[in-house]
Design a protein around this motif. Structure first.
Motif, PDB file in Angstrom:
ATOM      1  N   ALA A 168     -69.349 -12.210  -5.673  1.00 55.70           N
ATOM      2  CA  ALA A 168     -68.111 -11.681  -5.873  1.00 55.70           C
ATOM      3  C   ALA A 168     -68.104 -10.393  -6.349  1.00 55.70           C
ATOM      4  O   ALA A 168     -67.026  -9.707  -6.481  1.00 55.70           O
ATOM      5  N   ASN A 169     -69.492  -9.624  -6.461  1.00 52.82           N
ATOM      6  CA  ASN A 169     -69.469  -8.423  -6.737  1.00 52.82           C
ATOM      7  C   ASN A 169     -68.884  -7.957  -8.253  1.00 52.82           C
ATOM      8  O   ASN A 169     -67.955  -7.403  -8.190  1.00 52.82           O
ATOM      9  N   HIS A 170     -69.332  -8.591  -9.248  1.00 56.89           N
ATOM     10  CA  HIS A 170     -69.111  -8.128 -10.392  1.00 56.89           C
ATOM     11  C   HIS A 170     -70.045  -7.144 -11.094  1.00 56.89           C
ATOM     12  O   HIS A 170     -71.206  -7.249 -10.788  1.00 56.89           O
ATOM     13  N   PRO A 171     -69.846  -6.352 -12.013  1.00 61.02           N
ATOM     14  CA  PRO A 171     -70.862  -5.861 -12.912  1.00 61.02           C
ATOM     15  C   PRO A 171     -71.783  -6.376 -13.548  1.00 61.02           C
ATOM     16  O   PRO A 171     -71.764  -7.935 -13.756  1.00 61.02           O
TER      17      PRO A 171
ATOM     18  N   TRP B 166     -60.515  -2.493  -8.409  1.00 62.47           N
ATOM     19  CA  TRP B 166     -61.537  -1.357  -7.789  1.00 62.47           C
ATOM     20  C   TRP B 166     -62.928  -1.784  -7.924  1.00 62.47           C
ATOM     21  O   TRP B 166     -63.437  -1.728  -8.919  1.00 62.47           O
ATOM     22  N   SER B 167     -63.333  -2.632  -7.092  1.00 63.65           N
ATOM     23  CA  SER B 167     -64.789  -3.060  -6.952  1.00 63.65           C
ATOM     24  C   SER B 167     -65.488  -2.138  -6.702  1.00 63.65           C
ATOM     25  O   SER B 167     -65.503  -1.378  -5.866  1.00 63.65           O
TER      26      SER B 167
ATOM     27  N   LEU C  70     -76.555   4.975  -7.325  1.00 62.66           N
ATOM     28  CA  LEU C  70     -75.817   5.973  -7.522  1.00 62.66           C
ATOM     29  C   LEU C  70     -74.653   6.230  -6.380  1.00 62.66           C
ATOM     30  O   LEU C  70     -73.487   6.248  -6.391  1.00 62.66           O
ATOM     31  N   ILE C  71     -75.050   5.960  -4.949  1.00 58.31           N
ATOM     32  CA  ILE C  71     -74.312   6.233  -3.819  1.00 58.31           C
ATOM     33  C   ILE C  71     -73.303   5.186  -3.785  1.00 58.31           C
ATOM     34  O   ILE C  71     -71.902   5.258  -3.198  1.00 58.31           O
ATOM     35  N   ASP C  72     -73.502   4.015  -4.435  1.00 59.07           N
ATOM     36  CA  ASP C  72     -72.493   2.780  -4.404  1.00 59.07           C
ATOM     37  C   ASP C  72     -71.176   3.285  -5.122  1.00 59.07           C
ATOM     38  O   ASP C  72     -69.944   2.859  -4.364  1.00 59.07           O
ATOM     39  N   PHE C  73     -71.092   4.401  -5.998  1.00 56.22           N
ATOM     40  CA  PHE C  73     -69.898   4.880  -6.600  1.00 56.22           C
ATOM     41  C   PHE C  73     -69.062   5.487  -5.506  1.00 56.22           C
ATOM     42  O   PHE C  73     -67.687   5.220  -5.178  1.00 56.22           O
ATOM     43  N   THR C  74     -69.841   6.318  -4.750  1.00 53.23           N
ATOM     44  CA  THR C  74     -69.040   7.207  -3.607  1.00 53.23           C
ATOM     45  C   THR C  74     -68.615   6.354  -2.495  1.00 53.23           C
ATOM     46  O   THR C  74     -67.461   6.355  -2.129  1.00 53.23           O
ATOM     47  N   MET C  75     -69.575   5.247  -2.044  1.00 49.80           N
ATOM     48  CA  MET C  75     -69.227   4.508  -1.065  1.00 49.80           C
ATOM     49  C   MET C  75     -68.057   3.729  -1.462  1.00 49.80           C
ATOM     50  O   MET C  75     -66.919   3.485  -0.646  1.00 49.80           O
TER      51      MET C  75
END
Lengths: 368, 388
Positions: B280-283, A267-268, A37-42
């Motif tokens: 590459a950090n994708h979902p 917006w990664s 969950l914290i990844d979104f705020t980070m």
């Protein structure tokens, strides 16, 4: 524009995700197939070019420390700025309130090369543009900006949300603490913008009076005195406060439009790298409407489900409407429906795990 | 003076012209492989797992992407204060400088770099092969044999032996003869292009070779034969496992198909031997309501609405409704529309395959169809499809 300190406040967390939060805090609960969950705020912080981030955990933060590490995945392993994890200094003080822990780390704030602080909790799944909120804060010459969202989710019984009363000029005139939210209520996202000097000032004053709750003692108590503005957030943000809402929030991502709006080149959402190989599908695999992370090996049937990294679904096994976290194993012929399986859960051959009225939570490393 | 037990020099300058359009904009070691890797990830990950902490990457052709990709080496744990990874393009010193004339010359031009670490041994590897190898076992063997040069060899089918550099050894695995692509091979032990040299010995051979105006400055053609002629102690080190040269479009496609076998000889999912790659950090990828996916490898960021059968999809690939991908390799960021049919093909990065396009030839004896980087293929645009 000046330097901004991103503060992730985990001190007010409640452990309301049952077995998922017995050994970790909410911010570290896995979400969406490969995130915490914290990844979104980070990620919201780094997407706003905020390069100084401080995390204030309260308890059960081993998993969080492991996840964040030196912050290199978020490019926060740097000489100027960087990632700071500032835990409680005296464990018995953790229940006193967030301001106690801020006060204990006062020297960090005094030293921090920043003139503005953005405070956010660690479990909001949203894309929020902090630069826009900063611009709003500065345009309005606000002392404190409080971010709120209209509540239209299902009924909440727990008294965990705070309602903001905002007048037509955008001034926050009152805050009803621990309110049962009604449809259309402005719910505080516990996200604030404040100048560093005012923040330090409030932390010191409150400490002198032995008042330690930021929202109550620093914001609400000063509404008459300070210019407190409400910023209306209109983007997607599922409120997560129970197993049902956690399950439903995950399932919202089984939708290409939601996926595209949350994850894009511009917006990664960044998470810890695991170096998992591509997901592997077998001859007999049958997968519909599902999110599958790398490292999965799927030989069976998967429908309307989210599989985290390294999950194995063997031949003849069926997974429906479920969330299977990292390294779960569903053996031959097993049936899994309406389940949230924590990491490393194993459902052995031909066993059934079915959630009836609400999702069945299976705790970490359990074997069924 | 500080010194190291060993360091590695990775030859990554090759143009890889047999890979056609795949290498028109990047060097061969940078070619994507297996859905989320580049070829160079395999030798670099081998170095990490073998405990090598210093790797010089010799680049020349189209170096930019490779420079950027390797970066400071942190992906492979090769970011360290003394050593780590260094990208080494040709440079000019006070005595001049020039393009690398051959594999041996490339190392020769970097003698100063190697001397900085004063290594006992130098491992020479290349960026054209897919394999997992613990080089530290080779080093132990090299030391045990008191070898001056050890060459890793693998048994190849006799009928293919004449395509390789073949080692003829005595019973003690001492190399007595080296035949480069012999018409009538005397053994089927092929050189893998992995050499471990005693640095002092190699250093003097590199200097002598540089003075030889007739030399092609190549390890296989010059350095090894010269050492054999001087009766140096060269040993063959037997490697068992998967090793594949992916220097042609056909072999690159075959190596991908090898990954799709039910029990593949080459496993990407060995938890004790992860292959590290810049991420590459994708979902996670999304499989739609009507999608069918069988015997395939798929990566993060993909959105699949059609049918994927026995294929490898790299990250960020979209497959539209009612489209079929069969026996194919789709490189990163390819957008495939609806009602498309792709069979026995490699689609390079960033291509757009529009609705209704048909690509490839299902005939098993037909050559693999390659669509070069960034192309747009429409339903009527059959001309752009190149069979090579």
């Amino acid at each position: 524009m000046g330097n901004v300190l991103g503060l992730i406040n985990l001190i007010n967390e409640k452990q309301y995700l049952k077995e998922l939060t017995t050994h970790r805090n909410i911010a570290s609960v896995p979400f969406g197939g490969r995130y915490r969950l914290i990844d979104f705020t980070m990620s919201n912080f780094i997407n706003a070019d905020i390069s100084l981030v401080a995390v204030f955990p309260k308890e059960r933060y081993l998993s969080l420390m492991d996840h964040l590490g030196s912050g290199k995945e978020w490019n926060l392993d740097r000489r100027s700025g960087g990632l700071f994890i500032l835990p409680p200094i005296q464990p018995h003080e953790t229940s006193m309130g967030d301001m106690k822990q801020f006060h204990n780390h006062l020297s960090f704030f005094e030293r921090a090369n920043a003139d503005t602080v953005i405070i956010s909790p660690g479990h909001h799944v949203c894309k929020i543009d902090y630069n826009e909120i900063l611009a709003f804060h500065r345009e309005n010459q606000a002392d404190i900006t409080v971010v709120y969202k209209d509540f239209y989710d299902g009924a909440v019984e727990k008294l965990i949300y705070h309602q903001c009363i905002v007048d037509e000029d955008g001034n926050v005139t009152d805050i009803n603490l621990f309110n049962v939210p009604q449809a259309g209520d402005h719910i505080s996202l516990e996200t604030y913008v404040i100048s560093k000097s005012l923040f330090i000032d409030l932390v010191k004053k409150c400490a002198a009076n032995e008042e330690y709750n930021f929202l109550k003692d620093a914001v609400k108590a000063n509404l008459h005195r300070l210019n407190v503005k409400g910023y209306h957030f209109t983007g997607e943000l599922p409120f997560i406060h129970s197993i049902e809402s956690f399950h439903a929030s995950n399932m919202k991502f089984l939708n290409p439009q939601t996926l595209k709006s949350f994850f894009s080149e511009e917006w990664s959402v960044v998470t810890k790298i695991k170096h998992e190989p591509p997901a592997k599908y077998g001859q007999a695999s049958n997968v519909k409407n599902s999110l599958i992370a790398n490292g999965c090996d799927i030989q069976g049937t998967v429908e309307n489900s989210i599989l985290f990294r390294g999950v194995k679904v063997k031949k003849g096994a069926t997974v429906k409407n479920s969330i299977i976290m990292q390294k779960g194993e569903i053996e031959e012929g097993a049936i899994v429906e309406n389940v949230i399986a924590d990491k490393e859960v194993r459902i052995t051959k031909a066993k059934k795990a079915v959630g009836e009225n609400e999702p069945l939570v299976i705790k970490k490393a359990e074997v069924i | 003076m500080a010194s190291k037990k060993w360091i590695a020099m990775l030859l990554a300058g090759g143009q890889g012209s047999r890979l056609g359009e795949l290498t028109s904009g990047l060097a061969k070691p940078a070619v994507p492989f297996g859905g989320k890797y580049r070829i160079i990830d395999f030798p670099l990950s081998n170095c990490t797992h073998s405990g090598i902490d210093t790797v010089g990457v010799l680049t020349q052709y189209q170096p930019h992407l490779l420079n950027d990709y390797v970066g400071n080496g942190k992906v492979w744990d090769l970011d360290s204060d003394f050593g780590g990874v260094s990208v080494l393009p040709p440079y000019k010193g006070k005595d001049g400088g020039e393009w690398y004339k051959g594999t041996a010359n490339a190392v020769y031009q970097n003698i100063q770099y190697i001397d900085r670490y004063n290594p006992e041994n130098v491992l020479i590897i290349s960026g054209d092969h897919i394999y997992k190898m613990d080089y530290s076992k080779m080093l132990a063997y090299h030391i045990e044999k008191r070898s001056q040069a050890t060459i890793a060899v693998i048994q190849v089918p006799w009928q293919e032996a004449s395509r390789f550099g073949i080692m003829n050894t005595n019973d003690n695995q001492k190399i007595i003869e080296f035949d480069e692509k012999p018409e009538y091979p005397k053994s089927n032990l092929a050189s893998m292009g992995v050499y471990l040299f005693n640095w002092k010995t190699l250093r003097s051979y590199l200097i002598d070779d540089e003075r030889d105006l007739t030399s092609e400055h190549d390890f296989g053609k010059n350095i090894i034969p010269n050492m054999l002629e001087d009766r140096k102690h060269l040993y063959a080190y037997h490697f068992e496992g998967y090793w594949k040269d992916v220097g042609t479009v056909e072999s690159l496609w075959e190596a991908h198909m090898d990954l799709l076998e039910v029990n593949p000889q080459f496993q990407l999912d060995d938890p004790n031997w992860k292959v590290f790659a810049r991420n590459a950090n994708h979902p996670p990828h999304y499989i739609g309501e009507e999608a069918v996916i069988k015997q395939s490898l798929t990566n993060e960021g993909c959105m699949i609405y059609g049918t994927v059968d026995h294929s490898v999809l790299s990250y960020n690939v979209q497959v539209g409704y009612n489209s079929t991908i069969k026996d194919s390799v789709i490189m990163p960021n390819v957008h495939i529309g609806d009602n498309v049919h792709i069979e026995r093909a490699i689609i390079d990065s960033n291509c757009v395959i529009e609705d209704g396009a048909v690509i490839g030839n299902s005939n098993p004896s037909a050559k693999i169809t390659l669509i070069g980087e960034g192309q747009t293929i429409t339903s009527t645009d059959q001309k752009k499809i190149t069979n090579i």
